[in-house]
Structures are given as structure tokens and as C-alpha cells.
Design a protein around this motif. Structure first.
Motif, PDB file in Angstrom:
ATOM      1  N   THR A 964       0.829  -1.209   0.000  1.00 10.90           N
ATOM      2  CA  THR A 964       0.000   0.000   0.000  1.00 10.90           C
ATOM      3  C   THR A 964       0.860   1.256   0.000  1.00 10.90           C
ATOM      4  O   THR A 964       2.035   1.214   0.382  1.00 10.90           O
ATOM      5  CB  THR A 964      -0.906   0.044   1.244  1.00 10.90           C
ATOM      6  OG1 THR A 964      -0.131   0.495   2.374  1.00 10.90           O
ATOM      7  CG2 THR A 964      -1.511  -1.311   1.551  1.00 10.90           C
ATOM      8  N   PRO A 965       0.301   2.389  -0.380  1.00 10.27           N
ATOM      9  CA  PRO A 965       0.980   3.667  -0.128  1.00 10.27           C
ATOM     10  C   PRO A 965       1.030   3.956   1.374  1.00 10.27           C
ATOM     11  O   PRO A 965       0.419   3.242   2.182  1.00 10.27           O
ATOM     12  CB  PRO A 965       0.093   4.679  -0.862  1.00 10.27           C
ATOM     13  CG  PRO A 965      -0.653   3.881  -1.885  1.00 10.27           C
ATOM     14  CD  PRO A 965      -0.895   2.548  -1.225  1.00 10.27           C
ATOM     15  N   LEU A 966       1.715   5.047   1.738  1.00 15.10           N
ATOM     16  CA  LEU A 966       1.945   5.365   3.149  1.00 15.10           C
ATOM     17  C   LEU A 966       0.892   6.280   3.768  1.00 15.10           C
ATOM     18  O   LEU A 966       0.930   6.515   4.979  1.00 15.10           O
ATOM     19  CB  LEU A 966       3.315   6.035   3.312  1.00 15.10           C
ATOM     20  CG  LEU A 966       4.555   5.150   3.308  1.00 15.10           C
ATOM     21  CD1 LEU A 966       5.803   6.016   3.437  1.00 15.10           C
ATOM     22  CD2 LEU A 966       4.506   4.133   4.437  1.00 15.10           C
ATOM     23  N   ILE A 967      -0.024   6.805   2.983  1.00 15.82           N
ATOM     24  CA  ILE A 967      -0.822   7.931   3.445  1.00 15.82           C
ATOM     25  C   ILE A 967      -1.628   7.630   4.702  1.00 15.82           C
ATOM     26  O   ILE A 967      -1.773   8.489   5.583  1.00 15.82           O
ATOM     27  CB  ILE A 967      -1.750   8.441   2.306  1.00 15.82           C
ATOM     28  CG1 ILE A 967      -2.431   9.754   2.704  1.00 15.82           C
ATOM     29  CG2 ILE A 967      -2.754   7.395   1.899  1.00 15.82           C
ATOM     30  CD1 ILE A 967      -1.480  10.887   2.934  1.00 15.82           C
ATOM     31  N   ASN A 968      -2.184   6.419   4.837  1.00 19.11           N
ATOM     32  CA  ASN A 968      -3.006   6.152   6.020  1.00 19.11           C
ATOM     33  C   ASN A 968      -2.199   6.229   7.311  1.00 19.11           C
ATOM     34  O   ASN A 968      -2.713   6.650   8.355  1.00 19.11           O
ATOM     35  CB  ASN A 968      -3.686   4.790   5.900  1.00 19.11           C
ATOM     36  CG  ASN A 968      -4.835   4.809   4.906  1.00 19.11           C
ATOM     37  OD1 ASN A 968      -5.254   5.866   4.440  1.00 19.11           O
ATOM     38  ND2 ASN A 968      -5.358   3.643   4.580  1.00 19.11           N
ATOM     39  N   ARG A 969      -0.931   5.836   7.274  1.00 19.84           N
ATOM     40  CA  ARG A 969      -0.077   5.985   8.460  1.00 19.84           C
ATOM     41  C   ARG A 969       0.306   7.440   8.664  1.00 19.84           C
ATOM     42  O   ARG A 969       0.313   7.951   9.796  1.00 19.84           O
ATOM     43  CB  ARG A 969       1.171   5.108   8.309  1.00 19.84           C
ATOM     44  CG  ARG A 969       2.170   5.242   9.450  1.00 19.84           C
ATOM     45  CD  ARG A 969       1.559   4.870  10.790  1.00 19.84           C
ATOM     46  NE  ARG A 969       1.164   3.485  10.840  1.00 19.84           N
ATOM     47  CZ  ARG A 969       0.216   3.001  11.656  1.00 19.84           C
ATOM     48  NH1 ARG A 969      -0.439   3.817  12.462  1.00 19.84           N
ATOM     49  NH2 ARG A 969      -0.093   1.703  11.642  1.00 19.84           N
ATOM     50  N   LEU A 970       0.608   8.155   7.570  1.00 18.04           N
ATOM     51  CA  LEU A 970       1.029   9.548   7.694  1.00 18.04           C
ATOM     52  C   LEU A 970      -0.114  10.447   8.179  1.00 18.04           C
ATOM     53  O   LEU A 970       0.130  11.490   8.789  1.00 18.04           O
ATOM     54  CB  LEU A 970       1.563  10.061   6.352  1.00 18.04           C
ATOM     55  CG  LEU A 970       2.950   9.537   5.975  1.00 18.04           C
ATOM     56  CD1 LEU A 970       3.270   9.854   4.521  1.00 18.04           C
ATOM     57  CD2 LEU A 970       4.014  10.133   6.889  1.00 18.04           C
ATOM     58  N   ARG A 971      -1.329  10.074   7.930  1.00 17.13           N
ATOM     59  CA  ARG A 971      -2.475  10.862   8.418  1.00 17.13           C
ATOM     60  C   ARG A 971      -2.418  11.035   9.932  1.00 17.13           C
ATOM     61  O   ARG A 971      -2.816  12.073  10.466  1.00 17.13           O
ATOM     62  CB  ARG A 971      -3.797  10.183   8.062  1.00 17.13           C
ATOM     63  CG  ARG A 971      -4.190  10.228   6.610  1.00 17.13           C
ATOM     64  CD  ARG A 971      -5.508   9.502   6.373  1.00 17.13           C
ATOM     65  NE  ARG A 971      -6.604  10.159   7.069  1.00 17.13           N
ATOM     66  CZ  ARG A 971      -7.162   9.716   8.183  1.00 17.13           C
ATOM     67  NH1 ARG A 971      -6.723   8.596   8.753  1.00 17.13           N
ATOM     68  NH2 ARG A 971      -8.146  10.381   8.740  1.00 17.13           N
ATOM     69  N   VAL A 972      -1.939   9.993  10.626  1.00 13.16           N
ATOM     70  CA  VAL A 972      -1.939  10.040  12.088  1.00 13.16           C
ATOM     71  C   VAL A 972      -0.570  10.381  12.665  1.00 13.16           C
ATOM     72  O   VAL A 972      -0.484  10.872  13.795  1.00 13.16           O
ATOM     73  CB  VAL A 972      -2.445   8.703  12.672  1.00 13.16           C
ATOM     74  CG1 VAL A 972      -3.915   8.508  12.335  1.00 13.16           C
ATOM     75  CG2 VAL A 972      -1.637   7.516  12.163  1.00 13.16           C
ATOM     76  N   THR A 973       0.503  10.129  11.902  1.00 17.64           N
ATOM     77  CA  THR A 973       1.832  10.479  12.419  1.00 17.64           C
ATOM     78  C   THR A 973       2.206  11.921  12.091  1.00 17.64           C
ATOM     79  O   THR A 973       3.002  12.520  12.798  1.00 17.64           O
ATOM     80  CB  THR A 973       2.912   9.538  11.860  1.00 17.64           C
ATOM     81  OG1 THR A 973       2.911   9.594  10.439  1.00 17.64           O
ATOM     82  CG2 THR A 973       2.644   8.105  12.306  1.00 17.64           C
ATOM     83  N   GLN A 974       1.654  12.484  11.010  1.00 17.18           N
ATOM     84  CA  GLN A 974       1.875  13.883  10.649  1.00 17.18           C
ATOM     85  C   GLN A 974       0.533  14.537  10.293  1.00 17.18           C
ATOM     86  O   GLN A 974       0.296  14.911   9.151  1.00 17.18           O
ATOM     87  CB  GLN A 974       2.825  13.991   9.462  1.00 17.18           C
ATOM     88  CG  GLN A 974       4.259  13.587   9.736  1.00 17.18           C
ATOM     89  CD  GLN A 974       5.180  13.971   8.598  1.00 17.18           C
ATOM     90  OE1 GLN A 974       5.168  15.099   8.115  1.00 17.18           O
ATOM     91  NE2 GLN A 974       5.976  13.016   8.155  1.00 17.18           N
ATOM     92  N   PRO A 975      -0.358  14.655  11.262  1.00 22.09           N
ATOM     93  CA  PRO A 975      -1.694  15.190  10.952  1.00 22.09           C
ATOM     94  C   PRO A 975      -1.681  16.627  10.453  1.00 22.09           C
ATOM     95  O   PRO A 975      -2.567  17.028   9.691  1.00 22.09           O
ATOM     96  CB  PRO A 975      -2.436  15.065  12.284  1.00 22.09           C
ATOM     97  CG  PRO A 975      -1.354  15.021  13.321  1.00 22.09           C
ATOM     98  CD  PRO A 975      -0.209  14.319  12.686  1.00 22.09           C
ATOM     99  N   ALA A 976      -0.682  17.422  10.854  1.00 29.20           N
ATOM    100  CA  ALA A 976      -0.643  18.814  10.409  1.00 29.20           C
ATOM    101  C   ALA A 976      -0.480  18.913   8.901  1.00 29.20           C
ATOM    102  O   ALA A 976      -0.966  19.853   8.271  1.00 29.20           O
ATOM    103  CB  ALA A 976       0.495  19.552  11.107  1.00 29.20           C
ATOM    104  N   VAL A 977       0.195  17.931   8.310  1.00 29.08           N
ATOM    105  CA  VAL A 977       0.440  17.951   6.871  1.00 29.08           C
ATOM    106  C   VAL A 977      -0.564  17.070   6.126  1.00 29.08           C
ATOM    107  O   VAL A 977      -1.141  17.476   5.120  1.00 29.08           O
ATOM    108  CB  VAL A 977       1.877  17.494   6.550  1.00 29.08           C
ATOM    109  CG1 VAL A 977       2.115  17.451   5.036  1.00 29.08           C
ATOM    110  CG2 VAL A 977       2.886  18.415   7.221  1.00 29.08           C
ATOM    111  N   PHE A 978      -0.783  15.861   6.639  1.00 29.62           N
ATOM    112  CA  PHE A 978      -1.556  14.866   5.886  1.00 29.62           C
ATOM    113  C   PHE A 978      -2.927  14.570   6.487  1.00 29.62           C
ATOM    114  O   PHE A 978      -3.675  13.763   5.940  1.00 29.62           O
ATOM    115  CB  PHE A 978      -0.760  13.564   5.800  1.00 29.62           C
ATOM    116  CG  PHE A 978       0.567  13.700   5.112  1.00 29.62           C
ATOM    117  CD1 PHE A 978       0.639  13.740   3.723  1.00 29.62           C
ATOM    118  CD2 PHE A 978       1.740  13.801   5.836  1.00 29.62           C
ATOM    119  CE1 PHE A 978       1.858  13.867   3.078  1.00 29.62           C
ATOM    120  CE2 PHE A 978       2.963  13.921   5.203  1.00 29.62           C
ATOM    121  CZ  PHE A 978       3.017  13.961   3.821  1.00 29.62           C
ATOM    122  N   GLY A 979      -3.258  15.212   7.606  1.00 32.51           N
ATOM    123  CA  GLY A 979      -4.501  14.884   8.298  1.00 32.51           C
ATOM    124  C   GLY A 979      -5.760  15.188   7.511  1.00 32.51           C
ATOM    125  O   GLY A 979      -6.812  14.591   7.757  1.00 32.51           O
TER     126      GLY A 979
END
Length: 1004
Positions: A964-979
Motif C-alpha cells: 500500500t501507499p503510506l498515506i493512512n499511516r502519515l495521516r496520524v503520524t503527521q496530521p498537520a500535513v496529511f490529516g
């Protein structure tokens, strides 16, 4: 692009040099015997065979745009990243200094690690040296970021980008103006301290000529007041009739720096793209600061091309260069200054206008002059310099109002882009220039999706590129691969465009930071095989569309062909006037450029960029008359018997034009129509038909190439523009393909995913055509080759084939022609030698839906450093397949999942049985293993796997590995950018079915 300079006796200079450099030996060679060695074409007859298609060389593999934080790189890490690209099956990279994501530029320390500095050069050497070892090529941008700029050019320098700024003052009838020459309406950019007054003019306002945005002027009233200026002061009394305007024109530098700078110390400023001085500043910097003896040797070993991005010159005024007045006069025989008011710009908007037709003609002449300067002093000069270094020049020749079609013919490798190009006709413009010049490669900057960082799926990328390949693209430069790290970045490492203005940025940062990198070799193999087919032999296009204004990246297509002709199978490219002066612009056997695209007809219509006005330059009209006189069919749309010149006409020029066009239109194989709907019938009446014909209008796109007596047809179920609705639907219809070979010819299906080349079992022949059935899902592509029996190693060349059957499929097997069916019954097959045979399928097991799955997950998390990743392993048992976003334990997960199930097949399962594994919804990339054997790569856009004879009676273990791509993890680890991004539905969601079939040999 072929990356070697052949030597008599076998081994190329480049190969020898690469080997010596890999061994650490310093070797010096004389200049290569042919300029532009890195761009030698793959044209002409190829040694075609099964291996030729299955294994594509590095030279045609896709590349990455490789983003560096200027020179803040470690040579050891650079070498590792070259290995990563090579191990994943890609062909090379383009080094580009791009770091829009880094807001605090001071951390990059341009004084010590800027673009062009010693550390940057050390990184370039490390990249080239390791690329030579691994057989990759490295391209280099001509400057940091874009547009082209180099350190050492100051805003006031002659070599810096120039603008013509204007000032204006209204003077009423009879009034006197006394004071300073009007100041420019926009202040100079920071750092610009010098300016030169080009002209002060007065003109009477003519309201009848005014538009909503432009002030109308009377051309006959224009007066040059420049000689009256004293010490910057002007005194002038307006005539008593009408209102007047004083217009000042000031030449000065634009002060533009490359995007997201500074990148160097001293800062780099954009060069003048229209003058020899601007180009000399670029080449001079490279010669002084970069091209050491070691770099020169490494470039000959592993260098590919110098690259220039699209020409995004930023100014609130008019792009300018000192030579424009002289060049305009030489080109037109008229002085430029009297026309100057109609050319001035204010934030891209015209300011003044004369009578509408005259203004259009003035602007045409001006931008044609700009185009000549850009092509001559910039593109041609840079290309010749690159050749002297054994390199080629790759460029995106658009951004200015210049003839990009003609520029594409000058370049070794023209390039378009999936972000800026609005539809496929934008690529067809560049393809026309490439093919008329006899070059091979049309490149594409691919996959730059806004706001899609770490959420870009490979299927989205493949859908984008599928249509682009049909329009002429045959090299992919992916956007992109980011260097591992930079100061103050967060997991998963440095990314050139993310965060971008605080949010997810453009495109993707591919590489080991992505779970899907596990399967990237499958993607690289697919793209490489597509490139190999589309770079071999010579192209064929049905019709050339004559475009009088050779812009691209406009989204403007061709009448009838774009909307109506393409869905029927027609192919077309665009030509502009300068291409008709090329050596290949000759007619033989009714074909234009017979050794290249071999156009069957030329289509001429009004100029779309000027209200579809029927215009034609007198010189171009004479060229068309010569071509038509040599036997080239033409269809002319519009009232060309009343045509006008696109530029300001000379004495009697309009009458001469109409006389030439009268002779042209009187020729028997030239047809004039007034309704675009009549274009197709006009072509038919002239005996012109497409190489590919569809049984029903559809979204099928095709590209045709010929190598010797073998025809290749790339077929894609795509559309003219990705944004067009409704979405593409699956297609299933007959396609009739014209063949070149006169003797026995058979069709082959070439699978770009697996590299398999198999003879097609069912088709019909009629004269010089072969008809096959084409079934493609949205975005899916395939290749059909028409060639001699045995071409790809098959042993069935002399055997009869099927011309019709009610079985699901007819195919050649090791045992001969066979029918395949998913249900028992008796099937009838008509053979090419006239016989009709029946085949009985006695039993086929029912489809199976696996009831339970074991899912082992490698869940990715931020590691101890920004470029590191920790993996948490999870195991789940699933009774129902769902996207990870709907599984509580995996809702925010990203990584790699392995789904395993056991399917039990009945005791009557035999070697005559096989099965399709239908995966349903699966995202993003995947691989399939059956009973411990990994299968060849599967079509990402058609997730149905033919398991063939790999199954057995009893239990069969099926494993599907999904990344998979990384976006679902990045949504919660970097919410300011990807939330702000919603959870994406990744993983295997199915429904998954095993659909058995039986295969029976046909006995003729």
C-alpha cells in the motif's frame, strides 16, 4: 534512447569507458564520432525475437527525476540510491536540485553545499561513477530547479532574463505634457538597478478599436518621441483632435531566480533565453565550475542528457531581449517600434490594441520572431554544446508563446508532462516535430499529481500514461525519487514537494521508503517493454494536421480527428511550417515523410489560436502546393479561397496567397469542406483510410510502429483527457489492423507485464488487414504485433488458426490449437482452411470463493531517524475481505500484507483444467504465489491471473502479497500535513474468485 556509440568490432566506447571507470582506471578518449551519442535512435530493422521483447535493456527503461537538497548530499548515500534504482529495474535518473518542502533555506547552507559547489559536484561524480558500474544513465538539469539559471549572473547583466516594462500617461486633446518620462506601471524586481529607455511614443486613442481590457489606438497616429527626451524629461503637446496616450517602454532585468531558491552562493538568476549571452552564461559556468576532466570522462561513460524544464519566465511585463527589434526587422522587413504598443503586457494581459485583424498579425509576427530567437540562440546552441560532451539535450520546449512543434524537431529528446498537458493532442504536437526530424524519443514528466504525496497509486499512474503512450510518448521520467534526508525533515525522509505550503505536495517520492517499492521491478519491467516497442522501428500516423501556430500545453485539438476520428481508429500528429523545410518533408507514393510517419494526408484548418481564422503564410502555402503537386492528398476546412496572411502582409502578398491557394484547391486530390463533420467523408473519397479500424466507436487508442516488415500496434483503453467524463468503460470489439508484410503474416499478442509473446489463435484476414478481438478494462493496454510465422519463437506458424468459435477463447498451446471454456458443452470452431470442427468439454468445476484468509501484515511506522522505518507485524484471520481502512486493527496502517488461503479442488481435476484468479478490488500493487511458485507479474489494471496448469486436485495454497501507499499511516503520524486526507481503501477487498476452465485441443 540508445546509450552507446558503436565501434567497428563490437564493444562501444561508452561500454569500455564505463568498465574502466568502474575499475577505477582513468581513461581519456577523443570526442565521440557522432554528436548526441546518448540519443542514437532505435529506428530501423531490429533483431526481433522472443527475448527481444521479454528483456528490455536499461536504455529504454523508465527513469526518475531525482531530487537533491542542492549539494547537501553524501556520495556514499548517492551510490546507494543509484543501486536502489538499478535493483528495482529502472534505467536511470535525472539529478535536479529541488527542495520546495524546506521552508528554512538557511539550513541547506548554500555557501558550502549549494548547487554547483564542490560537494554537489562530488555527488554528481558519485552518481555517474556508480551508474557506470550498474549500466544506468544520469541526466543533469542545466541549473538548479527552474527556469535555467546559474551562479554568477546578476539581475542587471546582459545575460540575465529581460523584460520590457511600460509606463503610460493620458494626454487630452491640445494639452501639453511636461515632466519625467512615464515610470513603469510595475516597480523593478529586487536587485534590478539598471534600465534602458527603449522608446517613448504617443498614439491617439481610438475607442472603436478598444476591447474590454485593451485601449484602442490608431496605428497611423503613432509618433516616436524618444529623440526629444532630455535628461529623462519630456515635453510634448497633443494635437487638437482626440485624446492621446504617452507610452514609455523600458528594458530591464526581470530579477527572476529559480524556483524555491536560493540554491547557490552567489545566488543564481534566470538567464536570457533569447540571446547568445544567456546561453553562454550557462555553458560558461559548466565549463568553469563543473566540467572537470573527471566529470567529462564520467559523462561519456554514464551521462544521458542535459535537461531543461518548461520555460516559466516570470514577469509582469513583456519578455524581451536586446536583439528583438533587429531580428523582427530582418524577419518581416518592417521596423518593430511602430507596432510596439500592441505588444505590451501587464500581468499577461494585453494593454493596447490597433484594429483587430492588424493587431493579430502584429502579434503573430512578434511571437514568431521570439520563437526563432529561442530556438536558435537557446535550444540549438545548448544542443550543439551538449553534443560536444557526448550528451544529448532533453527539454520541455513550451511556456513561452513559441513554436513548440518546431522546437521538438531541434531537440534530441522533446518532453511533455502529465501535469501541465491538458490532453493527448498536447503530446501529438511534440510527436510531430520529433518524427518529422527523424528522432526517436518523446519523453514525459510523469505522475506529478497535486496534493497526492504518499497517496499516489501505481494504477493511477498507469492510467495516466496509457493514453500518453498512444499519443507518441515512449520515455517516462517519473516524478520522482527524493534523496533520503535533509535537515529538520520528518519520516519517511526528505521529499522535494511535501509538505508544500503546509499540506501534502505534488507527486510522489518513490523508493524504499514506499511499501510498493517491493513490487517496483514489475512496474519497471512493464514500462520498459512498452518503451521498447514504442522506440523500435519507425512511427506511423494516418494524418498530419497543419497547425499554423505551433503552441502546445494548450489543450486545443484538431477538428473532427480529436472528437470523431480517434474513436474510430484514426491517428494524427501536428506539424507547423518549419517542419515542411526538413529533409524528410517529401512525398513518395502519396505519403508525406515516407521514411518516417508516412502520413497519408494533410489536414489544414483555420488557426485555432486566432478564432479559427482561415490564415496561411505565403511561404507555407507554396510548400503545401508543392506537396500536393507531388501527390499528397489534402483536406482543407474553411474558406481558404479568402485566406489572409497570419502576419502583416507585404505589398500584394494577400493576392499572391489567394492565387497559390486557388491552384492548390483546384488539384483533384485536394478537397475543401466547410463543415468539420464532412472531414471523414472527404478522406474516404480521397481513398485515405486509417491503419486501425474499430468495429464500433470506442475509447480505444492506438499507436503504430513498423520495424522491417513487422507491424506493432500499441492499444490502450483510454481517453483524450483524464478529466473528461464519463469515465472509461471496458471495451470488447473487433479491431482491424493494416499489415506491412506481403507474405504470410500472423498476429502475436505481446504482454508487457510478463514479456510473453504468443501467437493469437483466433483472427480473420482480408487483403492487407488482419482483424482481432480486443478486450480491455479501463486504462489497460496491450501490444499486437503482425509479423512472419515463427517471429517470436512460436512453432505454430504453418498451422491453421480459428476464424470463429463459440468457445470463450481459442489459443495456441504446446499441443496445438485449443479451445477454452468455463462451462461444459460442445463448441464449434471454424478454421482458416475452411473446415468446421467441434470440441467437447466434459466437465468444469464450479467457481470457488475462498471462505477464510490468513493475513500477515508488515505495518510501517516512523523509525529512529527520519529515513528509517520500524515494522510491526500483525496476523489476522478474515472471514470477509475488506479494505484495511474498514478493519479496526489496520484502519491507519500502511505497509505490506500477505493474504493466504487454501482452495480444495475436486478429484476429477485434470491437467486439461486451469483457472482464473479474479482478485476484484486490490490496491495498490500485488503479487500472486500458487503452491509455493510465484507467478509472473499481473496486469495492475486487470487483476485477473491465469493460473494455467499450476493447480492440482485437493488442496492448493494461494498467497496474494499486497503493498500500500503510506498515506493512512502519515495521516496520524503527521496530521498537520496529511490529516486532511481521508482514509484510503487499500488492501485486498475482493471479491476473490477462482474460476475454473477446461482446455481441449482442436483436431483439424
Amino acid at each position: 534512447m540508445q546509450n552507446s556509440i558503436p565501434r567497428r568490432g563490437g564493444t562501444s566506447r561508452r561500454t569500455m569507458l564505463a568498465a574502466s571507470l568502474a575499475a577505477g582506471v582513468g581513461v581519456t578518449f577523443a570526442a565521440a564520432g557522432s554528436p548526441g551519442a546518448a540519443a542514437l535512435p532505435l529506428t530501423g530493422r531490429q533483431d526481433l525475437n522472443r527475448d527481444w521483447f521479454a528483456t528490455s535493456p536499461r536504455s529504454v527503461r523508465p527513469k526518475f527525476r531525482w531530487w537533491w537538497p542542492d549539494g547537501l548530499v553524501d556520495p556514499a548515500e548517492i551510490a546507494r540510491e543509484i543501486d536502489q534504482i538499478a535493483d528495482a529495474g529502472f534505467g536511470g535518473a535525472e539529478i535536479a536540485a529541488v527542495h520546495h518542502s524546506v521552508k528554512d533555506k538557511s539550513v541547506l547552507d548554500t555557501a558550502h553545499h549549494g548547487w554547483g559547489s564542490t560537494p554537489w559536484r562530488d555527488g554528481v561524480e558519485a552518481a555517474l561513477r556508480q551508474a557506470a558500474r550498474r549500466g544506468l544513465t544520469v541526466d543533469l538539469t542545466l541549473g538548479p530547479s527552474w527556469p535555467v539559471a546559474v551562479p554568477g549572473v546578476a539581475p542587471d547583466d546582459e545575460a540575465a532574463a529581460q523584460e520590457l516594462a511600460h509606463g503610460r500617461v493620458l494626454v487630452t486633446a491640445g494639452a501639453t505634457y511636461q515632466g519625467p518620462v512615464p515610470e513603469p506601471v510595475h516597480e523593478a524586481a529586487s536587485g534590478v538597478t539598471r534600465r534602458r529607455l527603449l522608446a517613448v511614443q504617443a498614439a491617439r486613442v481610438e475607442p472603436a478599436h478598444s476591447t474590454r481590457k485593451e485601449t484602442g489606438l490608431d496605428l497611423a497616429s503613432v509618433r516616436d518621441l524618444t529623440p526629444t527626451v532630455r535628461d529623462g524629461l519630456l515635453t510634448w503637446t497633443a494635437p487638437a483632435e482626440g485624446d492621446w496616450v504617452l507610452i514609455s517602454s523600458w528594458q530591464r532585468g526581470t530579477g527572476q531566480q529559480p524556483e524555491s531558491g536560493p540554491h547557490s552562493s552567489p545566488a543564481a538568476y534566470v538567464v536570457d533565453h533569447l540571446s547568445p549571452a544567456g546561453t553562454a552564461a550557462v555553458t560558461g559556468f559548466w565549463e568553469r565550475a563543473v566540467l572537470t576532466g573527471t566529470v567529462r570522462r564520467l559523462l561519456r561513460a554514464a551521462g544521458g542528457a542535459f535537461f531543461e524544464d518548461s520555460v516559466e519566465l516570470e514577469t509582469d511585463s513583456l519578455v524581451w531581449t536586446s536583439a528583438l527589434p533587429e531580428a523582427f526587422a530582418q524577419r518581416t522587413g518592417r521596423p518593430l517600434l511602430p507596432y510596439l504598443p500592441a505588444l505590451l503586457l501587464d500581468r499577461s494581459n494585453q494593454v493596447f490594441t490597433f484594429e483587430a485583424q492588424l493587431t493579430r498579425q502584429i502579434r503573430h509576427d512578434f511571437w514568431e520572431t521570439v520563437s526563432d530567437l529561442f530556438t536558435t540562440h537557446h535550444l540549438t546552441a545548448l544542443r550543439d554544446w551538449a553534443h560536444a560532451l557526448g550528451m544529448s539535450l532533453r527539454s520541455q520546449p513550451y511556456g513561452l508563446q513559441t513554436d513548440a512543434i518546431a522546437a521538438a524537431a531541434v531537440l534530441d529528446i522533446p518532453e511533455g508532462e502529465s501535469l501541465g498537458f491538458k490532453n493527448l493532442d498536447d503530446y501529438r504536437c511534440l510527436a510531430g516535430g520529433r518524427d518529422m526530424a527523424g528522432h526517436t524519443v518523446l519523453s514525459c514528466e510523469s505522475g506529478a499529481y497535486n496534493g497526492s504525496a504518499y497517496s499516489t497509486t501505481w494504477d493511477r499512474f498507469l492510467r495516466t500514461m496509457g493514453g500518453a503512450y498512444a499519443a507518441g510518448v515512449n520515455q517516462t521520467v517519473l516524478h520522482g525519487f527524493s534523496y533520503a534526508t535533509a535537515p529538520n525533515v520528518s519520516w519517511p525522509g526528505f521529499a522535494a514537494f511535501s509538505p508544500y505550503n503546509g499540506a501534502a505536495g505534488y507527486g510522489e517520492s518513490w523508493g524504499p521508503r514506499q511499501p510498493t517499492w517491493r513490487h517496483a521491478e514489475d512496474i519497471a519491467g512493464y514500462l520498459g517493454r512498452v518503451h521498447r516497442v514504442l522506440q523500435t522501428g519507425t512511427p506511423r500516423a494516418d494524418v498530419a494536421v497543419f497547425r499554423q501556430t505551433g503552441y502546445t500545453a494548450t489543450g486545443i485539438g484538431a477538428s473532427w480527428f480529436t472528437a470523431t476520428g480517434v474513436p474510430l481508429g484514426w491517428t494524427h500528429q501536428f506539424l507547423s511550417g518549419p517542419l515542411l523545410d526538413l529533409p524528410g518533408a517529401r512525398v513518395s507514393g502519396g505519403r508525406l515523410a515516407p521514411d518516417g510517419p508516412a502520413y497519408k494526408a494533410l489536414f489544414v484548418e483555420g488557426d485555432f489560436f486566432y478564432g479559427s481564422t482561415p490564415t496561411l503564410a505565403l511561404a507555407d502555402a507554396r510548400k503545401l502546393l508543392k506537396l500536393a503537386g507531388a501527390g499528397l492528398p489534402m483536406v482543407v476546412l474553411g474558406a481558404f479561397d479568402q485566406a489572409l496572411t497570419p502576419g502583416v502582409p507585404g505589398q500584394d502578398e494577400t493576392e499572391q496567397l489567394r492565387e497559390v491557394l486557388g491552384r492548390l484547391l483546384a488539384l483533384p486530390h485536394v478537397t475543401a469542406v466547410t463543415d468539420k463533420a464532412a472531414v471523414g467523408d472527404a478522406l474516404t473519397a480521397l481513398g485515405v483510410t486509417p491503419d486501425a479500424r474499430y468495429a464500433t466507436p470506442s475509447t480505444l487508442l492506438n499507436a503504430h510502429r513498423v520495424s522491417g516488415d513487422t507491424d506493432f500496434y500499441y492499444l490502450c483503453n483510454g481517453k483524450h483527457a483524464e478529466t473528461v467524463k464519463p469515465p472509461v468503460a471496458a471495451i470488447d470489439h473487433d479491431v482491424t489492423l493494416r499489415r506491412t508484410r506481403r507474405g504470410a503474416t500472423v498476429p502475436y499478442l505481446l504482454d508487457p507485464w510478463t514479456g510473453a509473446a504468443t501467437r493469437i489463435g483466433r483472427y480473420t484476414e482480408d487483403g492487407d488487414t488482419i482483424t482481432v478481438r480486443v478486450t480491455l478494462d479501463p486504462g489497460q493496454a496491450t501490444v499486437v504485433a503482425l509479423g512472419r510465422p515463427g517471429l517470436f519463437g512460436d512453432r505454430d506458424g504453418g498451422r491453421p488458426h480459428a476464424v470463429g468459435s463459440d468457445a470463450d477463447r481459442v489459443l495456441f498451446t504446446d499441443r496445438g490449437l485449443a479451445v477454452r471454456a468455463s462451462a461444459p458443452g460442445t463448441y464449434t470452431t471454424r478454421l482458416s482452411r475452411g473446415r468446421t470442427v467441434t470440441s467437447t468439454v466434459r466437465s468444469v468445476p464450479a467457481p470457488v470463493t475462498p471462505a477464510r484468509w490468513r493475513l500477515d501484515v508488515e505495518d510501517w511506522y516512523p523509525g529512529a531517524d527520519p529515513a528509517g522505518t520500524d515494522v510491526v507485524r500483525r496476523t489476522l484471520t478474515l472471514d470477509t475481505l475488506l479494505p484495511w481502512s474498514q478493519i479496526p486493527e489496520l484502519a491507519d496502517s500502511a505497509g505490506i500484507g500477505r493474504y493466504r488461503t487454501t482452495v480444495v479442488l475436486p478429484s476429477d481435476w485434470t491437467p486439461a483444467h486451469g483457472a482464473y484468479l479474479e482478485l476484484g478490488q486490490v490496491s495498490d500493487t500485488f503479487r500472486v504465489t500458487v503452491n509455493g511458485t510465484r507467478l509472473p507479474p499481473c496486469d495492475r489494471l486487470h487483476p485477473v491471473v491465469d493460473l494455467g496448469g499450476r493447480l492440482r486436485r485437493g488442496g492448493n495454497v494461494i498467497e496474494i502479497e499486497v503493498a500500500t501507499p503510506l498515506i493512512n499511516r502519515l495521516r496520524v503520524t503527521q496530521p498537520a500535513v496529511f490529516g486532511a486526507t481521508t482514509r484510503q481503501a487499500y488492501g485486498l477487498a475482493g471479491p476473490v474468485r477462482l474460476v475454473p476452465y477446461a482446455q481441449v485441443v482442436v483436431h483439424p
